[in-house]
Design a protein around this motif. Sequence first.
Motif, mmCIF file in Angstrom:
data_model
loop_
_atom_site.group_PDB
_atom_site.id
_atom_site.type_symbol
_atom_site.label_atom_id
_atom_site.label_comp_id
_atom_site.label_asym_id
_atom_site.label_seq_id
_atom_site.Cartn_x
_atom_site.Cartn_y
_atom_site.Cartn_z
ATOM 1 N N GLU A 89 -5.233 11.591 -0.849
ATOM 2 C CA GLU A 89 -6.400 10.795 -0.475
ATOM 3 C C GLU A 89 -6.736 9.773 -1.554
ATOM 4 O O GLU A 89 -6.994 8.597 -1.271
ATOM 5 C CB GLU A 89 -7.603 11.702 -0.222
ATOM 6 N N THR A 90 -6.729 10.213 -2.812
ATOM 7 C CA THR A 90 -7.044 9.303 -3.913
ATOM 8 C C THR A 90 -6.010 8.194 -4.009
ATOM 9 O O THR A 90 -6.349 7.012 -4.170
ATOM 10 C CB THR A 90 -7.103 10.078 -5.244
ATOM 11 N N ALA A 91 -4.730 8.548 -3.895
ATOM 12 C CA ALA A 91 -3.657 7.553 -3.985
ATOM 13 C C ALA A 91 -3.756 6.548 -2.842
ATOM 14 O O ALA A 91 -3.541 5.346 -3.045
ATOM 15 C CB ALA A 91 -2.302 8.252 -3.958
ATOM 16 N N PHE A 92 -4.093 7.017 -1.645
ATOM 17 C CA PHE A 92 -4.202 6.134 -0.485
ATOM 18 C C PHE A 92 -5.268 5.070 -0.712
ATOM 19 O O PHE A 92 -5.015 3.867 -0.555
ATOM 20 C CB PHE A 92 -4.529 6.972 0.754
ATOM 21 N N TRP A 93 -6.470 5.493 -1.074
ATOM 22 C CA TRP A 93 -7.567 4.536 -1.221
ATOM 23 C C TRP A 93 -7.406 3.678 -2.468
ATOM 24 O O TRP A 93 -7.785 2.495 -2.473
ATOM 25 C CB TRP A 93 -8.905 5.268 -1.237
ATOM 26 N N MET A 109 0.827 -1.205 0.000
ATOM 27 C CA MET A 109 0.000 0.000 0.000
ATOM 28 C C MET A 109 0.863 1.257 0.000
ATOM 29 O O MET A 109 0.556 2.231 -0.700
ATOM 30 C CB MET A 109 -0.925 -0.017 1.211
ATOM 31 N N ALA A 110 1.958 1.243 0.769
ATOM 32 C CA ALA A 110 2.848 2.403 0.801
ATOM 33 C C ALA A 110 3.476 2.639 -0.568
ATOM 34 O O ALA A 110 3.530 3.778 -1.053
ATOM 35 C CB ALA A 110 3.936 2.193 1.850
ATOM 36 N N GLY A 111 3.938 1.557 -1.212
ATOM 37 C CA GLY A 111 4.559 1.698 -2.522
ATOM 38 C C GLY A 111 3.588 2.198 -3.572
ATOM 39 O O GLY A 111 3.905 3.097 -4.369
ATOM 40 N N GLY A 112 2.377 1.632 -3.579
ATOM 41 C CA GLY A 112 1.376 2.061 -4.557
ATOM 42 C C GLY A 112 0.953 3.498 -4.349
ATOM 43 O O GLY A 112 0.801 4.266 -5.314
ATOM 44 N N ALA A 113 0.754 3.887 -3.082
ATOM 45 C CA ALA A 113 0.336 5.257 -2.794
ATOM 46 C C ALA A 113 1.414 6.266 -3.177
ATOM 47 O O ALA A 113 1.116 7.336 -3.736
ATOM 48 C CB ALA A 113 -0.018 5.388 -1.314
ATOM 49 N N LEU A 114 2.660 5.951 -2.887
ATOM 50 C CA LEU A 114 3.759 6.846 -3.262
ATOM 51 C C LEU A 114 3.842 7.007 -4.769
ATOM 52 O O LEU A 114 4.043 8.111 -5.287
ATOM 53 C CB LEU A 114 5.079 6.310 -2.707
ATOM 54 N N PHE A 115 3.678 5.901 -5.495
ATOM 55 C CA PHE A 115 3.724 5.977 -6.960
ATOM 56 C C PHE A 115 2.601 6.862 -7.492
ATOM 57 O O PHE A 115 2.831 7.750 -8.334
ATOM 58 C CB PHE A 115 3.630 4.583 -7.569
ATOM 59 N N LEU A 116 1.382 6.611 -7.029
ATOM 60 C CA LEU A 116 0.240 7.367 -7.553
ATOM 61 C C LEU A 116 0.311 8.839 -7.175
ATOM 62 O O LEU A 116 -0.098 9.706 -7.957
ATOM 63 C CB LEU A 116 -1.064 6.759 -7.026
ATOM 64 N N ASN A 117 0.859 9.138 -5.996
ATOM 65 C CA ASN A 117 0.938 10.524 -5.556
ATOM 66 C C ASN A 117 2.121 11.256 -6.173
ATOM 67 O O ASN A 117 1.968 12.351 -6.744
ATOM 68 C CB ASN A 117 1.013 10.565 -4.032
ATOM 69 N N ARG A 118 3.305 10.663 -6.099
ATOM 70 C CA ARG A 118 4.518 11.357 -6.531
ATOM 71 C C ARG A 118 4.760 11.256 -8.036
ATOM 72 O O ARG A 118 5.254 12.197 -8.652
ATOM 73 C CB ARG A 118 5.727 10.780 -5.789
#
Length: 367
Positions: free
Chosen positions: A119-123, A103-112
């Motif tokens: 919020e969108t990247a987290f969910w 989840m951390a890796g996916g959220a970082l990719f989508l955000n950065r």
Amino acid sequence: MRPLASHLRSAVAAAITLGAGALGGGVFAALGLPAAWISGALVVSIALAVAGVRIAVPEWIRFLAFIVLGTSMGTALTPETFARAATWPISMACLGASVLATMAGGALFLNRVAGWSRETAFWASAPGAFGTVVAMAADTSADLRKVAFAQALRLFLLVAALPNVLGATGLTAGGLPPPPHVSTALEVAILLGVCVTTGLGAAWLKVPGGLILGALAGSAALHATSLSSAVLPQAFIVPAFVVLGASVGVRFLGTTLGTIRAYFFASLGAFLVAVSISTLFALLAAWLTGDDLGKLVTAFAPGALEAMTALGFALGYDPAFMSAHHLFRFAGLSVALPVAARLLFAAVEEVEEVTRHAGPPEGEHTK
């Protein structure tokens, strides 16, 4: 007349969906592809959804399919299966770490990288629990279209591509063994009657994936205690696989080519990050436990509980292991996600607030 016309349209949509899904599954099976009936039905139903065709899988058909799948999984459980459960705490610990890292890796990719909001990247990066995640995200400022698309695309890629990747690398277990005997109609009826009861009971208790897992528990109890030796015929199991694949495809209703173009590459990148991380943890678990790598890759795959449990079953892996690990992941996400979201975004807002109100660095005014 309007209710009658509505029912007729729904029946036609269901007939088209399941007929096309069965055709797609048959083609995939003829090609010798792994988990053919699930992935073939999935691919065809998504094609229909994107083309704007009205598709549907009635709830009562899903109910029957999930009961059949859970019952079939339970018949495969043996005392040897439970004896191997001694190694499960190790693999579950690796799975817990995998979920956090994924989840951390996916959220970082989508955000950065993709530029999606935090919020969108987290969910969007939550590994599985599609319905729960979308429902939780609806109460936030996250873009639900992006969240739903990323979640749906990940599930599609796992169901359609994972069996073929495992097959190409020689990691599949070789498919389900043939039934040991032909059961009588009475034996099958008694088995299904018990499993319908346990499946409904688990669903009533709000157990995640209750229909499948409840039916699995009922079937496993009967077989582990030798109260039943009944097995379901392939004529029951194959249609259930088709219904499962089509049910996943229905989630793509309303998806247009424009939506796919807008969100595809960001979602694909997040998927590749998530799968790479989960595979690394599966390798770690395989090294620690000596267990089958293909089974662990499938158990760690960040997809929906019902779909991934049934996919593992279709690939010939231990259904008790699959259901236990995916239920562990799902339950952990359902409990931890709201808490993690509140703590994370509160901490981020506090840091941003401090940054906004902080004065310039010492000496800045003298320059």
